[in-house]
Design a protein around this motif. Structure first.
Motif, PDB file in Angstrom:
ATOM      1  N   THR A  76       0.226  -4.138   4.263  1.00 14.33           N
ATOM      2  CA  THR A  76      -0.324  -2.915   4.565  1.00 14.33           C
ATOM      3  C   THR A  76       0.554  -2.215   5.703  1.00 14.33           C
ATOM      4  O   THR A  76       1.538  -2.550   5.819  1.00 14.33           O
ATOM      5  CB  THR A  76      -1.823  -3.373   5.379  1.00 14.33           C
ATOM      6  N   ILE A  77       0.048  -0.934   6.187  1.00 15.15           N
ATOM      7  CA  ILE A  77       0.733  -0.318   7.048  1.00 15.15           C
ATOM      8  C   ILE A  77       1.073  -1.095   8.392  1.00 15.15           C
ATOM      9  O   ILE A  77       2.098  -0.851   9.186  1.00 15.15           O
ATOM     10  CB  ILE A  77       0.274   1.122   7.144  1.00 15.15           C
ATOM     11  N   GLU A  78      -0.031  -1.682   8.578  1.00 16.96           N
ATOM     12  CA  GLU A  78       0.076  -2.720  10.089  1.00 16.96           C
ATOM     13  C   GLU A  78       1.078  -3.583   9.813  1.00 16.96           C
ATOM     14  O   GLU A  78       1.785  -3.870  10.610  1.00 16.96           O
ATOM     15  CB  GLU A  78      -1.130  -3.392  10.178  1.00 16.96           C
ATOM     16  N   VAL A  79       1.271  -4.166   8.646  1.00 17.01           N
ATOM     17  CA  VAL A  79       2.346  -5.386   8.578  1.00 17.01           C
ATOM     18  C   VAL A  79       3.526  -4.513   8.358  1.00 17.01           C
ATOM     19  O   VAL A  79       4.414  -5.239   9.061  1.00 17.01           O
ATOM     20  CB  VAL A  79       2.036  -6.071   6.946  1.00 17.01           C
ATOM     21  N   ALA A  80       3.560  -3.541   7.716  1.00 18.96           N
ATOM     22  CA  ALA A  80       5.036  -2.696   7.901  1.00 18.96           C
ATOM     23  C   ALA A  80       5.451  -2.273   9.010  1.00 18.96           C
ATOM     24  O   ALA A  80       6.444  -2.238   9.257  1.00 18.96           O
ATOM     25  CB  ALA A  80       4.987  -1.518   6.789  1.00 18.96           C
ATOM     26  N   SER A  81       4.662  -1.836   9.791  1.00 17.20           N
ATOM     27  CA  SER A  81       4.905  -1.479  11.262  1.00 17.20           C
ATOM     28  C   SER A  81       5.632  -2.599  12.124  1.00 17.20           C
ATOM     29  O   SER A  81       6.230  -2.542  12.914  1.00 17.20           O
ATOM     30  CB  SER A  81       3.791  -1.040  11.893  1.00 17.20           C
ATOM     31  N   GLU A  82       4.951  -3.763  11.944  1.00 17.93           N
ATOM     32  CA  GLU A  82       5.487  -5.228  12.777  1.00 17.93           C
ATOM     33  C   GLU A  82       6.867  -5.265  12.172  1.00 17.93           C
ATOM     34  O   GLU A  82       7.641  -5.827  12.902  1.00 17.93           O
ATOM     35  CB  GLU A  82       4.285  -6.210  12.507  1.00 17.93           C
ATOM     36  N   CYS A  83       6.950  -5.292  10.802  1.00 13.19           N
ATOM     37  CA  CYS A  83       8.105  -5.847  10.266  1.00 13.19           C
ATOM     38  C   CYS A  83       9.281  -5.020  10.472  1.00 13.19           C
ATOM     39  O   CYS A  83      10.609  -5.608  10.844  1.00 13.19           O
ATOM     40  CB  CYS A  83       8.010  -6.044   8.818  1.00 13.19           C
ATOM     41  N   ILE A  84       9.203  -3.680  10.604  1.00 10.26           N
ATOM     42  CA  ILE A  84      10.451  -2.608  10.978  1.00 10.26           C
ATOM     43  C   ILE A  84      10.445  -2.498  12.442  1.00 10.26           C
ATOM     44  O   ILE A  84      11.329  -1.708  12.832  1.00 10.26           O
ATOM     45  CB  ILE A  84      10.316  -1.474  10.176  1.00 10.26           C
ATOM     46  N   GLN A  85       9.504  -3.048  13.003  1.00  4.12           N
ATOM     47  CA  GLN A  85       9.299  -3.079  14.613  1.00  4.12           C
ATOM     48  C   GLN A  85       9.519  -1.512  15.143  1.00  4.12           C
ATOM     49  O   GLN A  85      10.061  -1.149  16.054  1.00  4.12           O
ATOM     50  CB  GLN A  85      10.530  -3.695  15.208  1.00  4.12           C
ATOM     51  N   LYS A  86       8.334  -0.946  14.201  1.00  6.85           N
ATOM     52  CA  LYS A  86       8.188   0.618  14.797  1.00  6.85           C
ATOM     53  C   LYS A  86       6.726   0.977  14.597  1.00  6.85           C
ATOM     54  O   LYS A  86       6.054   0.388  13.704  1.00  6.85           O
ATOM     55  CB  LYS A  86       8.936   1.693  13.759  1.00  6.85           C
ATOM     56  N   ASP A  91       0.531  -1.374   0.070  1.00  9.49           N
ATOM     57  CA  ASP A  91       0.036  -0.079   0.057  1.00  9.49           C
ATOM     58  C   ASP A  91       0.925   1.122   0.250  1.00  9.49           C
ATOM     59  O   ASP A  91       1.857   1.306   0.577  1.00  9.49           O
ATOM     60  CB  ASP A  91      -0.822   0.015   1.238  1.00  9.49           C
ATOM     61  N   ASP A  92       0.578   2.476  -0.446  1.00  4.17           N
ATOM     62  CA  ASP A  92       1.084   3.550  -0.590  1.00  4.17           C
ATOM     63  C   ASP A  92       1.550   4.107   0.726  1.00  4.17           C
ATOM     64  O   ASP A  92       2.704   4.607   1.080  1.00  4.17           O
ATOM     65  CB  ASP A  92       0.328   4.551  -1.379  1.00  4.17           C
ATOM     66  N   ASP A  93       0.621   4.041   1.606  1.00 10.82           N
ATOM     67  CA  ASP A  93       1.197   4.690   3.018  1.00 10.82           C
ATOM     68  C   ASP A  93       1.956   3.456   3.585  1.00 10.82           C
ATOM     69  O   ASP A  93       2.989   3.930   4.321  1.00 10.82           O
ATOM     70  CB  ASP A  93      -0.232   4.791   3.885  1.00 10.82           C
ATOM     71  N   ALA A  94       2.032   2.305   3.359  1.00 12.19           N
ATOM     72  CA  ALA A  94       2.870   1.406   3.890  1.00 12.19           C
ATOM     73  C   ALA A  94       4.529   1.619   3.363  1.00 12.19           C
ATOM     74  O   ALA A  94       5.290   1.706   4.032  1.00 12.19           O
ATOM     75  CB  ALA A  94       2.470   0.014   3.672  1.00 12.19           C
ATOM     76  N   LEU A  95       4.231   2.089   1.960  1.00 10.76           N
ATOM     77  CA  LEU A  95       5.645   2.251   1.400  1.00 10.76           C
ATOM     78  C   LEU A  95       6.174   3.552   1.996  1.00 10.76           C
ATOM     79  O   LEU A  95       7.392   3.486   1.897  1.00 10.76           O
ATOM     80  CB  LEU A  95       5.484   2.475  -0.311  1.00 10.76           C
ATOM     81  N   GLU A  96       5.344   4.517   2.021  1.00 14.49           N
ATOM     82  CA  GLU A  96       5.969   5.815   2.626  1.00 14.49           C
ATOM     83  C   GLU A  96       6.543   5.558   3.880  1.00 14.49           C
ATOM     84  O   GLU A  96       7.457   6.125   4.498  1.00 14.49           O
ATOM     85  CB  GLU A  96       4.997   6.679   2.882  1.00 14.49           C
TER      86      GLU A  96
END
Length: 440
Positions: A236-246, A196-201
């Motif tokens: 998604t941004i939720e997945v991205a948040s978990e993966c980068i631990q932020k 998703d665009d917001d996850a990429l950002e």
């Protein structure tokens, strides 16, 4: 190389981390660092022409130091040898030098030696390399995250060109992430994943210019996320948040939340609440706010809201601003915290701010009366004939280094712009003015 060695190497390539698999093979594949590898730049031309001399690559982790070295390895006709300064000893260097001498004497072939973490070598180890770099036995490529002017021997530096690599921009990171998701040969293209665009950002922002960190996060997301009903792996941004631990923080650097947070930050310092000020500082840092922007706001607050009640507040804030530019994150958060706590707990006065505001208003509204003659410059040739400077009383010739005379222009005599409070250092200013009779 036998069949087993070949298969082992191929398996190792397939199982390597994404950042390693996606490492550019040519200069044209390199993302970022255009200030040193654009086609009109010296380093680009030297690599393309295979005329490289010794260089030191200096920059933060994940900016492409090893990548550039590998590109050079793929481009050059010289033999490319690599050692890591954290584990290599004198024996390793002796073997490299022997190999380089053989290449030079037997095959008329150059040898490029890539030393990762070169700042880990002690003075003796660096000195050992010096004569072989100087006589061209080896062409040195050193990579370091530390300032080479502090960590590398000056003699070695003088024989090398220094190239500083910058943190990758968010656009650079986005380019790499998109490449990773689309590349079916070396990337994750076979997984049919979309971001998703917001996850990429978010990933591009939170990686803070570190390509390795961003690629590690996207790889983890793709490999651990189930496919949706449409057969696609959605990052998604939720997945991205978990993966980068932020954790995702609601903070748009160009939107209302940005201005609301910085407003609360400044008002908390002005209101002498260090706990609130530090909390808003942490929110901004966590969300990736520019530390130089934060430092500027602290300096402004120190001048506007603390002022002469504690003149050292501006000194502390300015020193912090200089320090964060030199040190960077994550250590800069400590420096900013010290400045924030100092400004928040300092006595407050806006008398200096109000004084210049009133003076600016006076200049804007009123006429511009002439400067009193005795204050005018008396040093140029015709000054005496015009009476400039005549009658001026030199303050240091009088008791307490003070003499009462007119300083403001006619029509403004008695006008008060700076009115010190009774708080902090300004109380001493008031007492001094009372002693001189200036408050009467």
């Amino acid at each position: 190389m036998d069949l087993f060695d070949y298969m082992r190497e191929k398996n190792s390539e397939r199982e390597a981390p994404l950042a390693s698999r996606l490492r550019p093979r040519t200069l044209d594949e390199v993302v970022g660092q255009q200030h040193i590898i654009r086609k009109d730049k010296l380093l680009y031309r030297a690599i393309k022409a295979d005329k490289l001399s010794s260089i030191i690559l200096y920059g933060p982790p994940g900016t492409g130091k090893t990548t550039l070295a590998k590109v050079i390895a793929n481009t050059t006709s010289a033999e490319f040898l690599q050692i890591n300064a954290t584990s290599a000893g004198k024996k390793d260097m002796e073997e490299v030098v022997k190999k380089a001498k053989d290449n030079q004497g037997m095959y008329e072939k150059k040898t490029i030696l890539f030393i990762d973490e070169i700042h880990r070598f002690n003075k003796g180890q660096q000195d050992y390399l010096l004569p072989y770099v100087e006589d061209g036995t080896v062409i040195l490529i050193g990579a370091t995250t530390e300032n080479p002017y502090f960590e590398v021997n000056s003699a070695l530096l003088s024989r090398s060109s220094i190239f500083e690599l910058k943190k990758l921009s968010t656009d650079d990171i986005k380019t790499l992430l998109k490449r990773a998701l689309s590349d079916e040969e070396r990337g994750l293209g076979i997984y049919n994943a979309k971001i998703d665009d917001d996850a990429l950002e978010f990933l591009a922002d939170m990686s803070n210019g570190d390509a390795r960190s961003a690629l590690k996060a996207i790889e983890l997301g793709v490999l651990t996320t189930d496919r949706s009903d449409d057969g696609i792996i959605h990052i998604t941004i939720e997945v991205a948040s978990e993966c980068i631990q932020k954790r995702v923080v609601a903070y748009d650097k160009s939107g209302d939340n940005h201005y609301d947070t910085i407003s609360a930050f400044i008002k908390s310092m002005r209101g002498s609440d260090p706990d609130a000020a530090i909390y808003y500082l942490a929110r901004m840092l966590y969300a990736g706010e520019d530390i130089k922007f934060i430092a500027r706001r602290i300096m402004i607050c120190a001048a506007e809201d603390v002022g002469m009640a504690d003149p050292n507040a501006l000194v502390v804030a300015t020193s912090a601003a200089q320090a964060v530019e030199r040190i960077g994150m994550p250590e800069s958060q400590i420096i900013l915290a010290e400045a924030v706590n100092y400004v928040a707990t300092a006595p407050k006065s806006n008398a200096s701010y109000m004084s210049v505001a009133k003076a600016m208003d006076e200049v804007k509204r009123g006429k511009t009366p002439p400067i009193p003659t005795h204050l005018q410059d008396a040093h140029y040739k015709s000054a005496a004939k015009l009476g400039h400077g005549i009658g001026y009383k030199y303050a240091h010739d009088y008791p307490n280094h003070y003499v009462d005379q007119q300083y403001l222009p006619d029509g403004l005599v008695g006008k008060k712009f700076y009115e010190p409070t009774e708080i902090g250092y300004e109380e001493k200013v008031r007492q001094y003015f009372d002693k001189l009779g200036k408050n009467s």
